[in-house]
Design an enzyme around this catalytic site. Structure first.
Site, short mmCIF file in Angstrom:
data_model
loop_
_atom_site.label_atom_id
_atom_site.label_comp_id
_atom_site.label_asym_id
_atom_site.label_seq_id
_atom_site.Cartn_x
_atom_site.Cartn_y
_atom_site.Cartn_z
N LYS A 107 43.07 45.25 -64.82
CA LYS A 107 42.80 44.14 -65.71
C LYS A 107 43.51 44.34 -67.04
O LYS A 107 43.55 45.45 -67.58
CB LYS A 107 41.29 43.99 -65.94
N ARG B 77 35.54 49.68 -52.66
CA ARG B 77 35.62 50.21 -54.04
C ARG B 77 34.28 50.83 -54.44
O ARG B 77 34.23 51.92 -55.01
CB ARG B 77 36.01 49.08 -54.98
N HIS C 118 35.71 44.79 -52.00
CA HIS C 118 35.04 45.43 -53.13
C HIS C 118 34.00 46.44 -52.66
O HIS C 118 33.66 47.37 -53.39
CB HIS C 118 34.40 44.37 -54.03
N ARG D 247 40.92 47.66 -56.89
CA ARG D 247 40.52 46.28 -56.64
C ARG D 247 41.48 45.66 -55.63
O ARG D 247 42.62 46.10 -55.50
CB ARG D 247 40.52 45.46 -57.93
N TYR E 221 26.84 53.19 -60.55
CA TYR E 221 26.93 53.96 -59.32
C TYR E 221 26.04 55.19 -59.35
O TYR E 221 25.81 55.80 -58.31
CB TYR E 221 28.38 54.37 -59.07
N HIS F 288 37.68 51.38 -65.30
CA HIS F 288 36.65 50.70 -66.08
C HIS F 288 36.89 50.90 -67.57
O HIS F 288 37.13 52.03 -68.01
CB HIS F 288 35.27 51.24 -65.73
#
Length: 323
Positions: free
Chosen positions: A175, A261, A258, A151, A293, A284
């Site tokens: 995150k 990414r 992004h 990110r 994806y 993730h």
């Protein structure tokens, strides 16, 4: 309750998320922006009874979000923020969240993320030119974005201690401050090595100058990428750089950090990487996020079908085989 009380409750909710839930500043700001839009709607329609919302009123708010031309995923995110806000109010015994819990999020359509083909990525990575003031830094930035699939916030947050060029990997914090290790390809390693070598040379030459005159002063504090003023790069700065080089490369204006990414993930899957590996590389928490994806590279699926299905090549292209 008055609208001023609503703003106070939103401020208290932000403090709760940051201090008691320990959420990142980016997450707190995102929830705050969504709730600011709710406060805007309440002021617009003079809706002061926010502590006891009716389902029809919340339905009017959803209609307002549609009128704002927000996409379905954005509307769903706004409703998640609203539900968390009302759960906080219920915890504080200031509201009944029953109506919010009954409000279902709009169906999320499967989104195909914007992905650049490998040739377009190559054009973007080659967009920084030696004549640019921060050519080495910008090239290293773009290479790192695409090589790692990180990110934007993770890339601008990289420190020198997080990069292991000899081993060819970097350590990033995603995150929730979750740490993961991501490999660096040879082009990214070469770009980073050139950037750091040149940076250290400039630092030696400007040692006698005030720190503000050198783009390298933050390197002493461990930061990897810095702005032209010598301060840490922000996500907004990185976004602007990507837009600048996209325009130079003739790529769509919708391309963002992004997008690289998304392209990283799609190209990995197209090259044969398994879903769990890509999930780990992207950081993730749920594999369902990574599964988005799998819907992207339809040409690859078509090629596999043509290669392995008995009738995939069309009539006459393959011999009929019986069991």
């Amino acid at each position: 309750m008055s609208l001023s009380e609503l703003n106070s409750d939103i401020a208290a909710f932000r403090h709760y998320l940051r201090s008691e839930r320990g959420l990142s500043d980016n997450t707190v700001q995102a929830y705050g922006r969504d709730l600011d839009r709710f406060a805007k709607w309440c002021a617009l329609v003079r809706y002061a009874k926010y502590s006891a919302p009716a389902l029809k009123d919340l339905g009017r708010y959803v209609a307002f979000l549609h009128d704002e031309q927000l996409a379905a995923p954005s509307i769903a995110r706004h409703l998640v923020a609203l539900k968390m806000f009302y759960r906080f109010l219920r915890l504080e015994e200031r509201a009944d969240a029953a109506a919010v819990d009954l409000l279902g999020s709009p169906k999320l359509w499967e989104r195909i993320p914007q992905v650049l083909p490998p040739a377009a990525v190559e054009e973007l990575l080659n967009a920084p030119q030696p004549g640019d003031r921060f050519y080495l830094r910008d090239r290293a930035l773009l290479e790192t974005l695409y090589a790692t699939g990180c990110r934007a916030s993770e890339v601008v947050g990289l420190r020198l201690a997080d990069v292991y060029l000899d081993a060819g990997f970097c350590r990033c914090f995603g995150k929730g401050s979750k740490q993961r290790v991501v490999p660096l390809g040879r082009p990214a390693v070469a770009a980073l090595r050139s950037y750091l070598t040149e940076a250290r040379g400039q630092r030696t030459e400007t040692r006698e100058k005030p720190p503000s005159d050198s783009v390298l002063c933050p390197l002493s504090s461990g930061l990897l990428f810095v702005s032209k003023s010598g301060r840490p790069l922000t996500r907004i700065h990185l976004w602007s750089l990507v837009k600048k080089y996209c325009k130079r490369a003739g790529l769509p204006h919708t391309v963002s950090p992004h997008t690289l990414r998304h392209s990283f993930a799609t190209h990995m899957l197209a090259g044969g990487a398994d879903l769990r590996t890509v999930q780990e590389l992207l950081g993730h928490a749920s594999i369902r996020t990574t599964q988005h994806y799998t819907h992207v590279d339809r040409d690859r699926l078509k090629a596999i079908h043509q290669k392995f299905h008995p009738r995939g090549q069309g009539s006459g292209d393959r011999s009929q085989e019986s069991d």
